[in-house]
Design a protein around this motif. Structure first.
Motif, PDB file in Angstrom:
ATOM      1  N   SER A 330      52.611  42.526  45.495  1.00 39.16           N
ATOM      2  CA  SER A 330      51.552  42.131  44.490  1.00 39.16           C
ATOM      3  C   SER A 330      50.257  41.720  44.849  1.00 39.16           C
ATOM      4  CB  SER A 330      52.190  41.642  43.079  1.00 39.16           C
ATOM      5  OG  SER A 330      53.022  40.247  43.419  1.00 39.16           O
ATOM      6  N   ALA A 331      50.672  41.006  45.499  1.00 36.67           N
ATOM      7  CA  ALA A 331      49.156  40.102  46.136  1.00 36.67           C
ATOM      8  C   ALA A 331      48.570  41.256  46.853  1.00 36.67           C
ATOM      9  CB  ALA A 331      49.404  38.552  47.079  1.00 36.67           C
ATOM     10  N   ILE A 332      48.650  41.769  47.949  1.00 39.52           N
ATOM     11  CA  ILE A 332      47.774  42.275  48.236  1.00 39.52           C
ATOM     12  C   ILE A 332      47.203  44.140  47.219  1.00 39.52           C
ATOM     13  CG2 ILE A 332      48.239  42.433  50.406  1.00 39.52           C
ATOM     14  CD1 ILE A 332      49.197  45.502  50.433  1.00 39.52           C
ATOM     15  N   THR A 333      48.223  44.508  46.457  1.00 47.23           N
ATOM     16  CA  THR A 333      48.047  44.996  45.253  1.00 47.23           C
ATOM     17  C   THR A 333      46.663  45.164  44.252  1.00 47.23           C
ATOM     18  OG1 THR A 333      50.179  46.105  44.788  1.00 47.23           O
ATOM     19  CG2 THR A 333      48.606  46.773  42.769  1.00 47.23           C
ATOM     20  N   MET A 334      46.615  43.458  44.114  1.00 44.68           N
ATOM     21  CA  MET A 334      45.634  42.961  43.204  1.00 44.68           C
ATOM     22  C   MET A 334      44.757  42.543  43.822  1.00 44.68           C
ATOM     23  SD  MET A 334      47.968  40.170  41.037  1.00 44.68           S
ATOM     24  CE  MET A 334      46.894  38.744  41.081  1.00 44.68           C
ATOM     25  N   LEU A 335      44.820  42.470  45.597  1.00 46.39           N
ATOM     26  CA  LEU A 335      43.024  42.728  46.859  1.00 46.39           C
ATOM     27  C   LEU A 335      42.198  43.876  45.649  1.00 46.39           C
ATOM     28  CD1 LEU A 335      43.887  40.861  49.645  1.00 46.39           C
ATOM     29  CD2 LEU A 335      42.482  40.114  47.522  1.00 46.39           C
ATOM     30  N   ALA A 336      43.025  44.811  45.661  1.00 51.07           N
ATOM     31  CA  ALA A 336      42.092  46.347  45.691  1.00 51.07           C
ATOM     32  C   ALA A 336      42.076  46.351  44.201  1.00 51.07           C
ATOM     33  CB  ALA A 336      43.376  47.367  46.634  1.00 51.07           C
ATOM     34  N   GLU A 337      42.218  45.916  43.141  1.00 51.80           N
ATOM     35  CA  GLU A 337      42.194  46.101  41.584  1.00 51.80           C
ATOM     36  C   GLU A 337      40.682  45.358  41.611  1.00 51.80           C
ATOM     37  OE1 GLU A 337      44.939  45.140  39.802  1.00 51.80           O
ATOM     38  OE2 GLU A 337      46.511  46.886  40.189  1.00 51.80           O
ATOM     39  N   LEU A 338      39.821  45.379  40.469  1.00 50.90           N
ATOM     40  CA  LEU A 338      38.883  45.203  39.791  1.00 50.90           C
ATOM     41  C   LEU A 338      39.858  43.813  39.308  1.00 50.90           C
ATOM     42  CD1 LEU A 338      36.720  47.713  38.712  1.00 50.90           C
ATOM     43  CD2 LEU A 338      36.156  46.178  40.732  1.00 50.90           C
ATOM     44  N   PRO A 339      39.236  43.372  38.520  1.00 46.75           N
ATOM     45  CA  PRO A 339      39.913  41.435  38.157  1.00 46.75           C
ATOM     46  C   PRO A 339      40.072  42.037  36.697  1.00 46.75           C
ATOM     47  CG  PRO A 339      37.858  40.524  38.908  1.00 46.75           C
ATOM     48  CD  PRO A 339      37.665  42.176  39.361  1.00 46.75           C
ATOM     49  N   GLN A 340      39.740  42.991  36.152  1.00 47.23           N
ATOM     50  CA  GLN A 340      40.070  43.037  34.497  1.00 47.23           C
ATOM     51  C   GLN A 340      41.619  44.307  34.679  1.00 47.23           C
ATOM     52  OE1 GLN A 340      37.454  44.926  31.934  1.00 47.23           O
ATOM     53  NE2 GLN A 340      35.180  43.613  32.973  1.00 47.23           N
ATOM     54  N   THR A 341      41.817  44.954  35.701  1.00 52.32           N
ATOM     55  CA  THR A 341      42.486  46.075  35.748  1.00 52.32           C
ATOM     56  C   THR A 341      43.884  44.871  36.337  1.00 52.32           C
ATOM     57  OG1 THR A 341      41.539  47.481  36.896  1.00 52.32           O
ATOM     58  CG2 THR A 341      43.654  48.019  37.139  1.00 52.32           C
ATOM     59  N   ALA A 342      43.791  43.592  37.234  1.00 51.84           N
ATOM     60  CA  ALA A 342      45.005  42.846  37.429  1.00 51.84           C
ATOM     61  C   ALA A 342      44.673  41.676  36.512  1.00 51.84           C
ATOM     62  CB  ALA A 342      44.540  42.286  38.818  1.00 51.84           C
ATOM     63  N   GLU A 343      43.998  41.575  35.901  1.00 51.33           N
ATOM     64  CA  GLU A 343      44.240  40.720  33.855  1.00 51.33           C
ATOM     65  C   GLU A 343      45.649  41.915  33.569  1.00 51.33           C
ATOM     66  OE1 GLU A 343      40.738  39.704  32.857  1.00 51.33           O
ATOM     67  OE2 GLU A 343      40.268  38.451  34.114  1.00 51.33           O
ATOM     68  N   LYS A 344      44.267  42.919  33.368  1.00 51.73           N
ATOM     69  CA  LYS A 344      45.477  43.736  32.533  1.00 51.73           C
ATOM     70  C   LYS A 344      46.999  44.600  32.755  1.00 51.73           C
ATOM     71  CE  LYS A 344      41.924  46.547  30.539  1.00 51.73           C
ATOM     72  NZ  LYS A 344      41.300  47.480  30.848  1.00 51.73           N
ATOM     73  N   ARG A 345      47.420  43.852  33.922  1.00 50.44           N
ATOM     74  CA  ARG A 345      48.779  44.151  34.845  1.00 50.44           C
ATOM     75  C   ARG A 345      49.123  43.151  34.640  1.00 50.44           C
ATOM     76  NH1 ARG A 345      48.406  44.021  39.445  1.00 50.44           N
ATOM     77  NH2 ARG A 345      50.808  45.135  40.110  1.00 50.44           N
ATOM     78  N   GLY A 346      49.234  42.178  34.324  1.00 50.71           N
ATOM     79  CA  GLY A 346      49.598  39.868  34.198  1.00 50.71           C
ATOM     80  C   GLY A 346      49.424  39.875  35.478  1.00 50.71           C
ATOM     81  N   GLY A 347      48.451  40.183  36.102  1.00 57.22           N
ATOM     82  CA  GLY A 347      48.590  38.711  37.698  1.00 57.22           C
ATOM     83  C   GLY A 347      47.037  38.082  37.494  1.00 57.22           C
ATOM     84  N   ARG A 348      46.888  37.832  38.248  1.00 54.83           N
ATOM     85  CA  ARG A 348      45.592  36.905  38.821  1.00 54.83           C
ATOM     86  C   ARG A 348      45.156  36.823  39.680  1.00 54.83           C
ATOM     87  NH1 ARG A 348      48.050  30.443  37.842  1.00 54.83           N
ATOM     88  NH2 ARG A 348      45.253  30.149  37.991  1.00 54.83           N
ATOM     89  N   ARG A 349      43.165  36.622  39.775  1.00 56.28           N
ATOM     90  CA  ARG A 349      42.687  36.421  41.273  1.00 56.28           C
ATOM     91  C   ARG A 349      42.536  35.026  41.465  1.00 56.28           C
ATOM     92  NH1 ARG A 349      41.363  42.056  42.565  1.00 56.28           N
ATOM     93  NH2 ARG A 349      39.163  41.432  43.366  1.00 56.28           N
TER      94      ARG A 349
END
Length: 349
Positions: A330-349
């Motif tokens: 999940s850590a590198i998946t979030m690196l590939a996403e824009l912040p808003q997308t990561a937040e919608k997935r419930g992740g943190r940047r």
């Protein structure tokens, strides 16, 4: 706006170049292509790596993949030459394991990924990748789906700023996005020159520095083609399809790509920190890769002199262990996403 095609003379978005694959000898060494086997070239381009792999051993076979219809068409002569030893397949390298299985193979001996845009794409004004030559604001590798013009003309100011800042690493992303919103009210953006001129009016070019539009164009290109997302999917796909001892070799051209590859190998070779004073130490899974290179491998002085587009290239490689593939990171998946997308997935940047 560095890319993977290469040739003498021109800068990253300059004039026509002869395609010369970057770090060719280093890639072949890391793949260990002299042993004979089945390899996947996930970014066929003009076929430089594929040809070298096939020439290295008479029993080598290659499944070559490219999402660009022009690259597939351009590979017809190479396919005819090597006949059953080369399978050239249209598709995305994020699906490389499924593509290999569709060709009848359950495991392969090596995967090479050369990330970014090729010289041929940069040098064709009609493809819209380059700000040096005026053309339609397109940038679509597959030549279908939403174009760069669609993103520029339809996205909100916040979305544009995020693309330029996170994918292009442009410090004045907000100012550029604001200027685009104002300009498109008068006239929609249709050409690369329109956008490049607007950016150049806002950002001063330093003496000897890159063109002011470089980072904005990079960010758009990555967004149009979901390049970082494809890279993340390809790394995990390679982990699934490589046999024990199989090699994964990745050549990147900018820090965003390299950060993802570096973290993937760090996690899969057991070098990722397992805990901190804020988080309990957890039992780490057994490594699925062993390091082949100690840190990144870069081009020689001779290659950089011969081929300026190679100057930012970094090669990282790993050898597959016998451990089963792990769940996607999940850590590198979030690196590939824009912040808003990561937040919608419930992740943190």
């Amino acid at each position: 706006m560095m890319g993977r095609g290469d040739g003498p003379g021109a800068g990253a978005a300059g004039g026509p170049t002869r395609h010369v694959p970057v770090l060719l000898a280093e890639v072949c060494d890391a793949l260990d292509v002299k042993r004979g086997g089945l390899y996947i070239d996930g970014t066929f381009g003009a076929g430089g790596y594929t040809r070298a792999i096939l020439d290295a051993h008479p029993q080598n076979k290659v499944i070559a993949i490219d999402r660009d219809p022009d690259a597939i068409a351009g590979g017809a002569a190479l396919t005819a030459k090597f006949k059953k030893r080369l399978m050239l397949v249209p598709g995305r390298f994020g699906d490389l394991d499924a593509i290999a299985r569709a060709q009848g193979f359950e495991a392969v001996d090596g995967v090479v990924l050369d990330i970014g845009v090729s010289s041929m794409q940069l040098d064709q004004a009609e493809r819209g990748f380059s700000f040096r030559n005026d053309g339609p604001l397109d940038m679509r590798m597959e030549q279908e789906g939403p174009s760069a013009a669609d993103i520029v003309n339809e996205s909100s100011e916040t979305e544009l700023a995020d693309i330029f800042y996170h994918y292009g690493e442009e410090r004045r992303a907000r100012a550029v996005a604001r200027a685009i919103i104002e300009a498109r009210r008068r006239e929609p953006f249709q050409t690369t020159r329109q956008l490049a001129d607007l950016v150049a009016s806002l950002i001063r070019q330093e003496p000897g520095g890159i063109h002011p539009a470089t980072r904005v164009f990079q960010g758009l290109r990555i967004a149009v083609n979901d390049e970082l997302g494809e890279l993340v999917r390809a790394l995990h796909a390679a982990e699934r399809i490589l046999k024990p001892g199989g090699r994964l070799v990745v050549v990147t051209f900018h820090s965003l790509e390299d950060r993802i590859v570096k973290q993937f190998f760090a996690a899969r070779t057991g070098r990722m920190p397992s805990g901190s004073r804020h988080m309990p130490t957890m039992a780490a899974p057994e490594p699925t890769f062993e390091a082949v290179t100690k840190g990144p491998v870069g081009p020689s002085e001779q290659e950089m002199a011969r081929n300026p587009r190679a100057r930012s290239a970094k090669l990282r490689a790993g050898s597959r262990t016998s451990e089963p593939p792990q769940e996607p990171l999940s850590a590198i998946t979030m690196l590939a996403e824009l912040p808003q997308t990561a937040e919608k997935r419930g992740g943190r940047r």
